[in-house]
Design an enzyme around this catalytic site. Structure first.
Site, PDB file in Angstrom:
ATOM      1  N   ASN A 132      12.838  62.158  42.266  1.00 59.17           N
ATOM      2  CA  ASN A 132      12.579  62.843  43.516  1.00 59.17           C
ATOM      3  C   ASN A 132      13.768  63.274  43.786  1.00 59.17           C
ATOM      4  OD1 ASN A 132      11.840  61.870  45.964  1.00 59.17           O
ATOM      5  ND2 ASN A 132      13.073  59.971  46.582  1.00 59.17           N
TER       6      ASN A 132
ATOM      7  N   HIS B 133      16.331  63.911  47.420  1.00 59.21           N
ATOM      8  CA  HIS B 133      16.696  62.877  48.487  1.00 59.21           C
ATOM      9  C   HIS B 133      18.069  63.702  49.549  1.00 59.21           C
ATOM     10  CE1 HIS B 133      16.725  59.774  51.073  1.00 59.21           C
ATOM     11  NE2 HIS B 133      18.618  59.608  51.187  1.00 59.21           N
TER      12      HIS B 133
ATOM     13  N   SER C 214      21.109  64.311  46.297  1.00 55.21           N
ATOM     14  CA  SER C 214      20.907  63.887  45.027  1.00 55.21           C
ATOM     15  C   SER C 214      19.021  64.035  44.732  1.00 55.21           C
ATOM     16  CB  SER C 214      20.783  61.873  45.105  1.00 55.21           C
ATOM     17  OG  SER C 214      22.107  61.546  46.153  1.00 55.21           O
TER      18      SER C 214
ATOM     19  N   ASP D  26      14.545  54.722  46.838  1.00 51.97           N
ATOM     20  CA  ASP D  26      15.306  56.044  46.311  1.00 51.97           C
ATOM     21  C   ASP D  26      16.838  55.320  45.429  1.00 51.97           C
ATOM     22  OD1 ASP D  26      14.495  57.607  48.613  1.00 51.97           O
ATOM     23  OD2 ASP D  26      15.456  57.016  50.752  1.00 51.97           O
TER      24      ASP D  26
HETATM   25  C1  GRF Z   1      14.221  67.604  51.700  1.00 52.27           C
HETATM   26  O1  GRF Z   1      14.497  68.023  52.213  1.00 52.27           O
HETATM   27  C2  GRF Z   1      14.231  66.773  50.528  1.00 52.27           C
HETATM   28  O2  GRF Z   1      15.410  66.558  50.263  1.00 52.27           O
HETATM   29  C3  GRF Z   1      13.392  65.528  51.689  1.00 52.27           C
HETATM   30  O3  GRF Z   1      12.299  66.399  51.487  1.00 52.27           O
HETATM   31  C4  GRF Z   1      12.153  67.677  52.067  1.00 52.27           C
HETATM   32  C5  GRF Z   1      11.538  68.270  51.970  1.00 52.27           C
HETATM   33  O4  GRF Z   1      11.174  69.936  51.861  1.00 52.27           O
HETATM   34  N1  GRF Z   1      13.205  64.518  50.144  1.00 52.27           N
HETATM   35  P1  GRF Z   1      10.621  71.009  51.259  1.00 52.27           P
HETATM   36  O5  GRF Z   1       9.116  70.399  52.149  1.00 52.27           O
HETATM   37  O6  GRF Z   1      10.524  70.699  49.789  1.00 52.27           O
HETATM   38  O7  GRF Z   1      11.184  71.950  52.139  1.00 52.27           O
END
Ligand code: GRF
Length: 220
Positions: free
Chosen positions: A114, A116, A143, A152
């Site tokens: 994932n 984050h 991260s 998370d």
């Molecule tokens: C990203 O900022 C990621 O960190 C978070 O959700 C957002 C997804 O953006 N988990 P995208 O759909 O990849 O543009």
């Protein structure tokens, strides 16, 4: 499959939104030496732009709309059934905005990553950019971690930092962090596909050795 016909590790991406991280992974996977292939993109939002990006790249898609399920268990069971059709080696959560059940997470232990938008363990959950600004932080970032039962909270593989400027807003900070995300996620997925990173009991193994601290992308 690429030129030498050796089957590459299968990557399945789950997304919910615009899919900019998905796009970064699609772009990386087109590089000649990329050691994995994106076999499918799954989404819980029927109209998400991530689906469009996948279609443009000729990647198969599926939608499991959470609104069609009475419970999280039923949603996850259906999502799992779709995923298993592709028998992926790694599941990459790229802005997938659903909390997954313990059974689901356990089924894919060590195979699910994932991203984050914070320097974990700081700011789990939502609104990370606003929270970093409100706390007066001068450094923020992103991260990438293994997914475990704790939201998370799984062992962190890699991080990238950004500096917070005095005039940053949640939006400007999100933009800076996303630019790092798009560099870092393909690197980490590459490592995974090369077999360089694994999940130990509660730590990350990098090239067979426990990581004492997350790998860092230098700030610039
Ligand atoms: C990203 O900022 C990621 O960190 C978070 O959700 C957002 C997804 O953006 N988990 P995208 O759909 O990849 O543009």
């Amino acid at each position: 499959m690429k030129a030498d016909q050796t089957p590459l590790p299968k990557i399945l991406v789950l997304a919910s939104g615009s899919g900019t991280n998905l796009q970064a992974l699609i772009d990386a996977s087109r590089e000649r030496d990329f050691p994995g292939q994106i076999v499918a993109v799954g989404c819980n939002q029927p109209g998400a732009f991530a689906l469009e990006r996948a279609a443009q790249a000729n990647v198969e898609t599926f939608v499991v709309n959470h609104k069609n399920f009475e419970s999280r268990d039923e949603f996850d069971a259906s999502l799992m059934a779709e995923i298993l059709r592709y028998n992926p080696d790694v599941i990459v959560l790229a802005g997938f905005m659903r909390i997954l059940t313990t059974d689901f997470v356990r089924a894919f232990r060590g195979k699910m990553l994932n991203i984050h938008p914070s320097l974990l363990p700081k700011y789990t959950g939502l609104n990370t950019h606003r929270r970093a600004l409100e706390a007066g932080d001068t450094v923020h970032g992103v991260s990438i971690h293994f997914v475990t039962e704790e939201l998370d909270g799984g062992p962190v593989i890699a991080q990238a930092e950004v500096s917070i400027a005095s005039d940053d807003t949640p939006e400007s900070l999100a933009e800076k962090v996303q630019a790092k995300e798009h560099i870092l996620y393909p690197i980490v997925v590459r490592w995974f596909c090369e077999g360089r990173i694994q999940l130990g009991s509660d730590y990350v193994l990098f090239d067979g050795e426990p990581l004492n601290a997350p790998m860092r992308l230098p700030d610039n």
